[in-house]
Motif scaffolding. Structure first.
Motif, short mmCIF file in Angstrom:
data_model
loop_
_atom_site.label_atom_id
_atom_site.label_comp_id
_atom_site.label_asym_id
_atom_site.label_seq_id
_atom_site.Cartn_x
_atom_site.Cartn_y
_atom_site.Cartn_z
N LEU A 138 0.83 -1.21 0.00
CA LEU A 138 0.00 0.00 0.00
C LEU A 138 0.86 1.26 0.00
O LEU A 138 0.54 2.24 -0.67
N LEU A 139 1.97 1.22 0.75
CA LEU A 139 2.90 2.35 0.74
C LEU A 139 3.50 2.54 -0.65
O LEU A 139 3.62 3.67 -1.15
N GLY A 140 3.90 1.43 -1.27
CA GLY A 140 4.45 1.51 -2.62
C GLY A 140 3.44 2.05 -3.61
O GLY A 140 3.78 2.85 -4.49
N ALA A 141 2.19 1.64 -3.45
CA ALA A 141 1.13 2.13 -4.34
C ALA A 141 0.89 3.62 -4.15
O ALA A 141 0.63 4.35 -5.12
N MET A 142 0.99 4.09 -2.91
CA MET A 142 0.85 5.52 -2.66
C MET A 142 1.95 6.31 -3.37
O MET A 142 1.70 7.39 -3.92
N LEU A 143 3.15 5.75 -3.38
CA LEU A 143 4.27 6.44 -4.02
C LEU A 143 4.09 6.48 -5.54
O LEU A 143 4.25 7.54 -6.16
N SER A 144 3.76 5.35 -6.15
CA SER A 144 3.58 5.34 -7.60
C SER A 144 2.35 6.14 -8.02
O SER A 144 2.33 6.75 -9.09
N GLU A 145 1.33 6.16 -7.16
CA GLU A 145 0.14 6.97 -7.45
C GLU A 145 0.51 8.45 -7.52
O GLU A 145 0.00 9.20 -8.36
N LEU A 146 1.41 8.87 -6.63
CA LEU A 146 1.87 10.25 -6.66
C LEU A 146 2.63 10.55 -7.95
O LEU A 146 2.44 11.60 -8.58
N PHE A 147 3.47 9.62 -8.38
CA PHE A 147 4.24 9.81 -9.61
C PHE A 147 3.33 9.87 -10.84
O PHE A 147 3.43 10.77 -11.66
N LEU A 189 7.63 -3.48 -3.76
CA LEU A 189 7.83 -3.46 -5.21
C LEU A 189 6.55 -3.85 -5.94
O LEU A 189 6.20 -3.24 -6.97
N THR A 190 5.84 -4.85 -5.41
CA THR A 190 4.59 -5.26 -6.04
C THR A 190 3.57 -4.13 -5.99
O THR A 190 2.92 -3.81 -7.00
N GLY A 191 3.40 -3.53 -4.82
CA GLY A 191 2.45 -2.44 -4.69
C GLY A 191 2.83 -1.23 -5.52
O GLY A 191 1.97 -0.55 -6.09
N PHE A 192 4.14 -0.96 -5.59
CA PHE A 192 4.62 0.18 -6.38
C PHE A 192 4.22 0.02 -7.85
O PHE A 192 3.73 0.96 -8.48
#
Length: 276
Positions: A138-147, A189-192
């Motif tokens: 979920l943290l990784g997804a938050m980061l890629s969502e921002l990008f 990495l998966t979430g990202f």
């Protein structure tokens, strides 16, 4: 890549919390805690193994691949459970309100599995339990969502800095002994990558342009770089899961291919040793 700008009601994340707490209570009852064991510190290894902890030997040699999923719902003790569930509430509810239960649920589950796969490839002499891999997803997804949705945000630099600091601190904690940082890294990495696929928003101004005359509307709902991120992340996810699962079920030890990678999960010092 469809997206709705409506606010969702969060119910999946609270249900996941309830499920994790219920599972822990069941384990405590089965272990006859606290009479036979100090549940504040942790559940016994033998019981966790029986109930579905991540264990390389049983996955590879006893065809118990379901452990890649069941380990996500088990916790070693009250402190472990509370830390993960508080983090899940803090991170997950906001994401579910913005993107809905399906997307967040997919990210949570697949990130947990991704963390389990990477953990099994590197840690093969001990068991692992916990939802940390899914949380890091979920943290990784938050980061890629921002990008991928960079153009629609204000104060994006501050948000990026805050996220990176939070992620870095949590990954740094993983170098302590008895912490499965490979599950954290695999989940992250998966979430990202999943964030690029599932959390894409329309480019800045597109929603407003729908009410303008046809000649002045934005032609594309998404930007070129969003499509590039989406395609690249999808390919990397497919390749990563395929390679990881093939290596796992062939019984390979990833430490043989990366002699220094074990330091990502535990760094030995004069105060502790690493025996994974």
């Amino acid at each position: 890549m469809g997206y709705s700008d409506s606010q969702w009601t969060s119910w999946l994340v609270p249900m996941i919390v309830v499920a994790n707490v219920a599972m822990f209570v069941v384990i405590m009852f089965v272990n006859n805690c606290p009479k036979n064991h100090n549940g504040l510190q942790g559940n016994c290894v033998a019981r966790l193994e029986k109930l579905g902890a991540l264990q390389w030997d049983k996955i590879v040699h006893q065809n118990q691949s379901w452990r890649l999923i069941t380990c996500i719902w088990l916790h070693a003790g009250v402190i472990h459970l509370l830390a993960n569930m508080l983090s899940l509430v803090f991170i997950g509810i906001r994401l579910e309100q913005q993107f809905g239960f399906i997307r967040v649920g997919v990210i949570y589950l697949l990130s947990g599995i991704g963390g389990s796969i990477l953990s099994s490839l590197f840690i093969q002499r001990s068991i692992s339990v916990g939802a940390s891999g899914a949380l890091f997803g979920l943290l990784g997804a938050m980061l890629s969502e921002l990008f991928t949705n960079w153009t629609i945000y204000t104060n994006k630099a501050a948000a990026l800095f805050t996220l990176i600091v939070i992620i870095a601190i949590n990954l740094a904690v993983g170098i302590l002994p008895h912490v499965d940082n490979f599950a954290h890294i695999g989940g992250f990495l998966t979430g990202f990558l999943l964030g690029f696929v599932l959390l894409v928003r329309p480019q800045f101004g597109w929603l407003e342009s729908r009410h303008r005359p046809a000649a002045t509307r934005l032609k594309s709902k998404y930007t070129v770089y969003q499509y590039v991120f989406w395609i690249s992340a999808t390919i990397l996810l497919i390749v990563g899961f395929t390679v990881g699962l093939v290596m796992l079920f062939k019984g390979e030890n990833a430490n043989d291919k990366c002699s220094w990678c074990h330091y990502l999960s535990c760094v030995p010092t004069s105060r502790w040793s690493c025996n994974n």
